[in-house]
Scaffold this motif. Structure first.
Motif, mmCIF file in Angstrom:
data_model
loop_
_atom_site.group_PDB
_atom_site.id
_atom_site.type_symbol
_atom_site.label_atom_id
_atom_site.label_comp_id
_atom_site.label_asym_id
_atom_site.label_seq_id
_atom_site.Cartn_x
_atom_site.Cartn_y
_atom_site.Cartn_z
ATOM 1 N N GLN A 178 5.942 -18.931 2.382
ATOM 2 C CA GLN A 178 6.519 -19.318 1.097
ATOM 3 C C GLN A 178 5.754 -18.745 -0.103
ATOM 4 O OE1 GLN A 178 9.466 -21.204 0.679
ATOM 5 N NE2 GLN A 178 9.571 -20.577 2.808
ATOM 6 N N GLN A 281 9.288 -20.265 -4.385
ATOM 7 C CA GLN A 281 10.269 -21.099 -3.705
ATOM 8 C C GLN A 281 10.812 -22.189 -4.615
ATOM 9 O OE1 GLN A 281 7.009 -21.077 -2.966
ATOM 10 N NE2 GLN A 281 6.253 -23.062 -2.195
ATOM 11 N N SER A 305 8.401 -15.240 -1.912
ATOM 12 C CA SER A 305 8.737 -16.198 -0.868
ATOM 13 C C SER A 305 9.646 -15.541 0.157
ATOM 14 C CB SER A 305 9.435 -17.420 -1.474
ATOM 15 O OG SER A 305 9.961 -18.250 -0.460
#
Length: 315
Positions: A178, A281, A305
């Motif tokens: 992420q 994210q 991400s």
């Protein structure tokens, strides 16, 4: 390389700009003008019972809680932009390793402290190399400084910034995730070697070159990424970023300066403190971390991400 876990700490105690400027011999009007121009009214500071080592111990425990069963941190990198010795700035890494049973007993303990604000990026590059060697699977990056033991005047740099205390711990692992880190760039511009010890003219010359130094760093990334990304910079002052945004090609850029009014300039920790608020994210955009230090040290890195479609590569 991916930031698998990120823990941050900004002390709740504050010292006012008026008090800091007064300790430097400045007047209330100087403090008022500085605050209006640069967007700072107070700086975070450790409380009397706090220390950098204590903060890092607490942050490391948060990283440890994120580990899978049996997983270990197998290298630790301490990053401090202010290598000035003091009781509460000093960090005993062997002691931290002994107190944290999730850090491997033979984990190398490394310290970087020579690249001023941008030391974070030399640390990221070192972590990247450790992970690329295949000998390490989890590197803890500790970044942060305190001036709590020094005279208040040391926090104030006229025409420049007010230095605050802030701390970050990041667990870095190989592969994606992420918060994928890529395109780490480290530069040194020796013409600004005077750094914090420079004259007012040296500081003025540095800020006249600030936009050029920023553009030189960001030119490492594709133009479409630069246009879409959140820029997460060290919080040197609001005026520098307002000036940069006035340029026609930058008017639509996104620059996060939240922490300026909330705590001041936390030296090496700023970009990661901001990443905690502007992770790709969460925003749906890539992020570009950046530090442009007074001594001519400049660093940058891209954060993306894997859950989002964009990819970032340094040119």
């Amino acid at each position: 390389m991916n930031i698998a876990s990120l823990a941050t700490y900004i002390p709740s105690a504050r010292v006012s700009l008026d008090e800091v400027v007064a300790h430097r011999g400045g007047s209330p009007s100087e403090a008022r003008t500085f605050g209006q121009l640069f967007g700072m009214r107070e700086a975070s500071t450790l409380a009397n019972e706090e220390s950098a080592e204590g903060c890092f111990h607490a942050l490391l425990q948060q990283l440890g809680d994120s580990l899978d069963e049996g997983e270990k941190i197998d290298a630790v990198i301490l990053i401090q932009g202010l290598p000035s010795p003091s009781l509460r700035q000093s960090v005993n890494l062997p002691s931290l390793r002994r107190r944290s049973n999730f850090i491997a007993a033979d984990a190398p303990l490394l310290t970087l402290n020579q690249q001023n604000c941008a030391t974070l990026f030399w640390g990221l590059r070192l972590a990247e190399r450790l992970l690329a060697s295949g000998k390490h699977r989890g590197v803890a990056l500790l970044a942060g400084d305190t001036l709590a033991d020094f005279d208040l005047a040391e926090r104030y740099i006229p025409g420049c910034t007010m230095i605050a205390d802030g701390f970050v711990a990041a667990l870095l692992k190989p592969g994606g995730g992420q918060r994928r880190v890529s395109g780490i760039q480290c530069f040194y511009h020796p013409g600004f070697w005077q750094g914090l010890d420079g004259t007012r003219e040296d500081t003025k010359r540095f800020y006249q070159s600030h936009n050029h130094l920023v553009e030189h760093a960001l030119s490492s990334y594709p133009e479409d990424v630069r246009k879409r990304a959140w820029l997460l910079p060290h919080n040197v002052n609001r005026l520098s970023w307002q000036t940069w945004l006035r340029h026609t090609e930058n008017r639509d850029r996104l620059v996060a300066t939240d922490l300026l009014s909330q705590c001041g300039h936390c030296y090496t920790a700023d970009p990661l403190l901001l990443l905690d608020r502007y992770a790709p994210q969460d925003t749906g955009r890539p992020a570009l971390l950046l530090s442009v230090g007074l001594g001519g040290w400049v660093g940058c890195a891209a954060i993306t991400s894997d859950a989002l479609p964009e990819a970032v590569h340094a040119q």
